[in-house]
Structures are given as structure tokens and as C-alpha cells.
Design a protein around this motif. Structure first.
Motif, mmCIF file in Angstrom:
data_model
loop_
_atom_site.group_PDB
_atom_site.id
_atom_site.type_symbol
_atom_site.label_atom_id
_atom_site.label_comp_id
_atom_site.label_asym_id
_atom_site.label_seq_id
_atom_site.Cartn_x
_atom_site.Cartn_y
_atom_site.Cartn_z
ATOM 1 N N ASP A 5 -29.673 -1.344 28.589
ATOM 2 C CA ASP A 5 -29.032 -0.182 27.963
ATOM 3 C C ASP A 5 -29.950 0.466 26.935
ATOM 4 O O ASP A 5 -30.004 1.690 26.824
ATOM 5 C CB ASP A 5 -27.715 -0.582 27.292
ATOM 6 N N ARG A 6 -30.650 -0.337 26.183
ATOM 7 C CA ARG A 6 -31.577 0.199 25.173
ATOM 8 C C ARG A 6 -32.717 0.964 25.814
ATOM 9 O O ARG A 6 -33.127 2.016 25.332
ATOM 10 C CB ARG A 6 -32.121 -0.930 24.299
ATOM 11 N N ILE A 7 -33.242 0.419 26.902
ATOM 12 C CA ILE A 7 -34.322 1.111 27.621
ATOM 13 C C ILE A 7 -33.820 2.455 28.143
ATOM 14 O O ILE A 7 -34.478 3.485 27.963
ATOM 15 C CB ILE A 7 -34.854 0.224 28.770
ATOM 16 N N ARG A 8 -32.655 2.444 28.760
ATOM 17 C CA ARG A 8 -32.084 3.681 29.303
ATOM 18 C C ARG A 8 -31.768 4.697 28.207
ATOM 19 O O ARG A 8 -31.923 5.900 28.408
ATOM 20 C CB ARG A 8 -30.830 3.367 30.103
ATOM 21 N N ILE A 23 -41.288 -0.970 34.600
ATOM 22 C CA ILE A 23 -40.598 -0.178 33.585
ATOM 23 C C ILE A 23 -41.289 1.173 33.466
ATOM 24 O O ILE A 23 -42.507 1.245 33.300
ATOM 25 C CB ILE A 23 -40.616 -0.886 32.212
ATOM 26 N N ARG A 24 -40.483 2.237 33.580
ATOM 27 C CA ARG A 24 -40.969 3.579 33.258
ATOM 28 C C ARG A 24 -40.590 3.780 31.805
ATOM 29 O O ARG A 24 -39.437 3.663 31.418
ATOM 30 C CB ARG A 24 -40.303 4.632 34.147
ATOM 31 N N ARG A 25 -41.551 4.051 30.980
ATOM 32 C CA ARG A 25 -41.367 3.963 29.537
ATOM 33 C C ARG A 25 -40.489 5.028 28.912
ATOM 34 O O ARG A 25 -39.909 4.804 27.860
ATOM 35 C CB ARG A 25 -42.715 3.896 28.834
ATOM 36 N N GLY A 26 -40.373 6.193 29.502
ATOM 37 C CA GLY A 26 -39.574 7.238 28.859
ATOM 38 C C GLY A 26 -40.098 7.494 27.456
ATOM 39 O O GLY A 26 -41.288 7.701 27.267
ATOM 40 N N ARG A 27 -39.207 7.422 26.450
ATOM 41 C CA ARG A 27 -39.605 7.649 25.062
ATOM 42 C C ARG A 27 -39.827 6.344 24.292
ATOM 43 O O ARG A 27 -39.899 6.350 23.066
ATOM 44 C CB ARG A 27 -38.539 8.479 24.345
#
Length: 84
Positions: A5-8, A23-27
Motif C-alpha cells: 500500500d505504501r509503494i502504491r 518494483i517500478r519506483r514511481g515517486r
């Protein structure tokens, strides 16, 4: 809140291909990614509940069965998935 959830929540995404995750890092900051990396087993258990069964079966195949690590991992994955 779970690790996933934190990653998303930071625009990241976790995908699983057989027994590997990416993992796709996003922000997510470098510090956040380092934390996730340190808690990788917990994250894997969140997205793949059979992870511990796979680990155990792969270890048995490698150490007692004499298979290479790659062979043991792949065969254990197929075995665990067959029971899901």
C-alpha cells in the motif's frame, strides 16, 4: 498500512514474474527504495502467500536433491503453483 500500500501510495508498482518481483519506483525516494529492499521478504509475503512454501521446497531440492539453485527454484515454483 502494508508495504505494498505504501509503494502504491507513492505511485510505485510491484509485479511478480514467477518467484521474482520487480518494483517500478514511481515517486519513491532512494531512501524509501533502500527500506523496501531491506524488507523484501515481507513484501514478497504480502503479494505471494506461498513464498515460504516455495523457499522450503527450493531448499530441499537444492540441498537434499542435488539440483542447482536455478533448477531447484523453478521446480519448486511449479510444485507450489500446482497446489494453489
Amino acid at each position: 498500512m502494508s508495504i505494498l500500500d505504501r509503494i502504491r501510495a507513492h505511485g510505485g508498482e510491484v509485479t511478480r514474474d514467477r518467484h521474482r518481483i520487480s518494483i517500478r519506483r514511481g515517486r519513491l525516494s532512494d531512501k524509501a527504495l533502500a527500506w523496501v529492499s531491506a524488507h523484501k521478504d515481507e513484501l514478497i509475503r504480502e503479494i505471494w502467500p506461498e513464498y515460504d512454501d516455495w523457499l522450503e521446497r527450493a531448499a530441499i531440492r537444492e540441498f537434499d536433491g542435488g539440483q542447482s539453485r536455478d533448477e531447484a527454484n523453478e521446480a519448486a515454483y511449479d510444485e507450489v503453483i500446482a497446489y494453489v
